[in-house]
Design a protein around this motif. Structure first.
Motif, mmCIF file in Angstrom:
data_model
loop_
_atom_site.group_PDB
_atom_site.id
_atom_site.type_symbol
_atom_site.label_atom_id
_atom_site.label_comp_id
_atom_site.label_asym_id
_atom_site.label_seq_id
_atom_site.Cartn_x
_atom_site.Cartn_y
_atom_site.Cartn_z
ATOM 1 N N MET A 114 54.990 -0.565 -45.763
ATOM 2 C CA MET A 114 56.092 -1.152 -44.967
ATOM 3 C C MET A 114 56.743 0.349 -44.262
ATOM 4 N N SER A 115 56.577 0.586 -42.947
ATOM 5 C CA SER A 115 57.633 1.635 -42.363
ATOM 6 C C SER A 115 58.294 1.308 -41.234
ATOM 7 N N VAL A 116 59.421 1.751 -41.121
ATOM 8 C CA VAL A 116 60.282 1.426 -40.096
ATOM 9 C C VAL A 116 59.837 2.554 -38.725
ATOM 10 N N VAL A 117 59.827 1.980 -37.590
ATOM 11 C CA VAL A 117 59.500 2.789 -36.403
ATOM 12 C C VAL A 117 60.603 2.650 -35.224
ATOM 13 N N LEU A 118 60.836 3.642 -34.486
ATOM 14 C CA LEU A 118 61.724 3.849 -33.331
ATOM 15 C C LEU A 118 61.133 3.670 -32.066
ATOM 16 N N PRO A 119 61.713 3.744 -31.120
ATOM 17 C CA PRO A 119 61.142 3.659 -29.678
ATOM 18 C C PRO A 119 60.493 4.917 -29.316
ATOM 19 N N GLY A 120 59.377 5.163 -28.867
ATOM 20 C CA GLY A 120 58.748 6.455 -28.536
ATOM 21 C C GLY A 120 58.136 6.995 -29.703
ATOM 22 N N HIS A 133 50.758 -4.897 -39.766
ATOM 23 C CA HIS A 133 49.254 -4.757 -39.222
ATOM 24 C C HIS A 133 48.546 -6.032 -40.144
ATOM 25 N N SER A 134 47.516 -6.345 -39.591
ATOM 26 C CA SER A 134 46.634 -7.205 -40.291
ATOM 27 C C SER A 134 45.982 -6.751 -41.323
ATOM 28 N N ALA A 135 45.355 -7.440 -42.177
ATOM 29 C CA ALA A 135 44.737 -6.963 -43.266
ATOM 30 C C ALA A 135 43.626 -5.964 -42.913
ATOM 31 N N ASN A 136 42.793 -6.132 -41.822
ATOM 32 C CA ASN A 136 41.950 -5.407 -41.617
ATOM 33 C C ASN A 136 42.033 -4.350 -40.709
ATOM 34 N N ASN A 137 43.502 -4.145 -40.196
ATOM 35 C CA ASN A 137 44.197 -3.113 -39.271
ATOM 36 C C ASN A 137 43.697 -3.353 -38.074
ATOM 37 N N SER A 138 43.191 -4.583 -37.487
ATOM 38 C CA SER A 138 42.731 -4.834 -36.201
ATOM 39 C C SER A 138 43.938 -5.020 -35.273
ATOM 40 N N ARG A 139 44.780 -5.762 -35.915
ATOM 41 C CA ARG A 139 46.042 -6.131 -35.059
ATOM 42 C C ARG A 139 47.402 -5.379 -35.620
ATOM 43 N N TRP A 140 48.047 -5.014 -34.848
ATOM 44 C CA TRP A 140 49.343 -4.192 -35.367
ATOM 45 C C TRP A 140 50.302 -4.629 -34.280
ATOM 46 N N TRP A 141 51.540 -4.886 -34.906
ATOM 47 C CA TRP A 141 52.819 -5.097 -33.976
ATOM 48 C C TRP A 141 54.094 -4.438 -34.652
ATOM 49 N N VAL A 142 55.219 -4.761 -34.062
ATOM 50 C CA VAL A 142 56.490 -4.286 -34.728
ATOM 51 C C VAL A 142 57.484 -5.418 -34.883
ATOM 52 N N GLU A 143 57.611 -5.800 -36.079
ATOM 53 C CA GLU A 143 58.546 -6.896 -36.327
ATOM 54 C C GLU A 143 60.122 -6.663 -36.255
ATOM 55 N N SER A 144 60.618 -7.338 -35.669
ATOM 56 C CA SER A 144 62.160 -7.155 -35.272
ATOM 57 C C SER A 144 63.045 -8.250 -35.233
ATOM 58 N N ASN A 145 64.240 -8.290 -34.990
ATOM 59 C CA ASN A 145 64.997 -9.512 -34.932
ATOM 60 C C ASN A 145 65.083 -10.021 -33.621
ATOM 61 N N SER A 146 64.269 -9.713 -32.960
ATOM 62 C CA SER A 146 64.216 -10.130 -31.481
ATOM 63 C C SER A 146 63.964 -11.895 -31.448
ATOM 64 N N ARG A 147 64.655 -12.658 -30.686
ATOM 65 C CA ARG A 147 64.622 -13.927 -30.626
ATOM 66 C C ARG A 147 63.720 -14.256 -29.546
ATOM 67 N N ARG A 148 63.365 -13.623 -28.495
ATOM 68 C CA ARG A 148 62.638 -13.802 -27.329
ATOM 69 C C ARG A 148 61.404 -13.269 -27.544
ATOM 70 N N VAL A 205 57.602 -28.002 -33.517
ATOM 71 C CA VAL A 205 58.606 -27.387 -34.483
ATOM 72 C C VAL A 205 58.993 -25.955 -33.759
ATOM 73 N N ARG A 206 60.156 -25.646 -33.704
ATOM 74 C CA ARG A 206 60.545 -24.213 -33.433
ATOM 75 C C ARG A 206 60.945 -23.370 -34.421
ATOM 76 N N CYS A 207 60.624 -22.352 -34.901
ATOM 77 C CA CYS A 207 60.869 -21.167 -35.797
ATOM 78 C C CYS A 207 61.140 -19.831 -35.233
ATOM 79 N N SER A 208 61.142 -18.891 -36.435
ATOM 80 C CA SER A 208 61.643 -17.650 -35.827
ATOM 81 C C SER A 208 60.168 -17.007 -35.515
ATOM 82 N N LEU A 209 60.101 -15.716 -34.771
ATOM 83 C CA LEU A 209 58.844 -15.209 -34.437
ATOM 84 C C LEU A 209 58.098 -14.647 -35.691
ATOM 85 N N ARG A 210 59.014 -14.314 -36.747
ATOM 86 C CA ARG A 210 58.249 -13.893 -37.907
ATOM 87 C C ARG A 210 57.682 -14.901 -38.647
ATOM 88 N N MET A 211 58.035 -16.015 -38.443
ATOM 89 C CA MET A 211 57.639 -17.419 -39.435
ATOM 90 C C MET A 211 56.350 -17.614 -38.776
#
Length: 226
Positions: free
Chosen positions: A1-7, A41-56, A148-154
């Motif tokens: 797990m690593s934290v990234v910043l814009p850019g 990222h997914s287990a096979n490294n094909s999907r990558w994304w940044v998890e944040s507190n964004s609600r939208r 059912v509505r939930c968080s993006l992370r869920m």
């Protein structure tokens, strides 16, 4: 797990690389972060994304979403997917659809769709079939059931085959589910009390809610009379 910043450059590489929210591909195949958060990222490294507190929800190509029809748009519909702008869905973006044979969706109808186009300067576009097979593969109108509505992370957790919740619910009673990465989950069970139990479990397991673990949810289900 690593934290990234814009850019910041991200080491995302795969033959079938798919980028989710918070990442974009630059020239020379470089991938950079567009927002701060935890790099996932997914287990096979094909999907990558940044998890944040964004609600939208920020649409990304090929992601599954649960949408609500809000109105007509020419030969198609406008769809609320929880993003900054409504998405568009063409009447021909369904398996086997033609000018004479097309779905009859009404305002308020729920659909399970895939994002086919996502750009910051354009409204998202949806399709209700698999891009490779041109088959529905579970996409299309969602009839009955409960949203059912939930968080993006869920919602991303539920799309992980290794997550415990949906298999746990499926072991207790028959359940159909459509999970959108936009924080919406459609569920359908034979009895209302089963639907209510599934909804409460999703809300209880949500990291932004109760954050209950597998043992706690098993105890909760054991206390119910199905």
């Amino acid at each position: 797990m690593s934290v990234v910043l814009p850019g910041e450059l991200v080491p995302a590489q795969h033959v079938n690389l798919k980028l989710g929210p918070g990442l974009q591909q630059e020239a020379a195949s470089q991938v950079t972060a567009t927002r701060a958060g935890i790099l996932e990222h997914s287990a096979n490294n094909s999907r990558w994304w940044v998890e944040s507190n964004s609600r939208r929800y920020v649409p990304a190509p090929q992601e599954p979403v649960v949408g609500v029809i809000t109105g007509r748009l020419g030969e198609g519909w406008r769809v609320d997917i929880g993003s900054a702008h409504n998405a568009s869905l063409d009447a021909l973006a369904f398996e086997g659809a033609s000018r004479r044979n097309r779905p009859n969706l009404k305002v308020g109808s729920l659909i399970y769709a895939r994002v086919s186009l996502a750009h910051k300067d354009m409204e998202p576009e949806l399709e209700c079939f698999d891009a490779q097979t041109r088959k529905a593969e579970g996409f299309g109108e969602l009839k009955g059931g409960f949203l059912v509505r939930c968080s993006l992370r869920m919602s991303r957790n539920l799309l992980d085959p290794n997550h415990f919740l949906l298999p746990l619910l499926g072991s207790r009673f028959p359940l159909d589910a459509a999970v959108g990465v936009n924080g919406r989950v459609w569920i359908s069970a034979k009895e209302p009390k089963q639907t209510i139990a599934a909804a409460r479990c999703i809300e209880g397991a949500d990291p932004d809610g109760g954050g209950m673990d597998q043992l706690a949810l098993k105890m909760f289900l054991d206390s119910l009379d199905f």
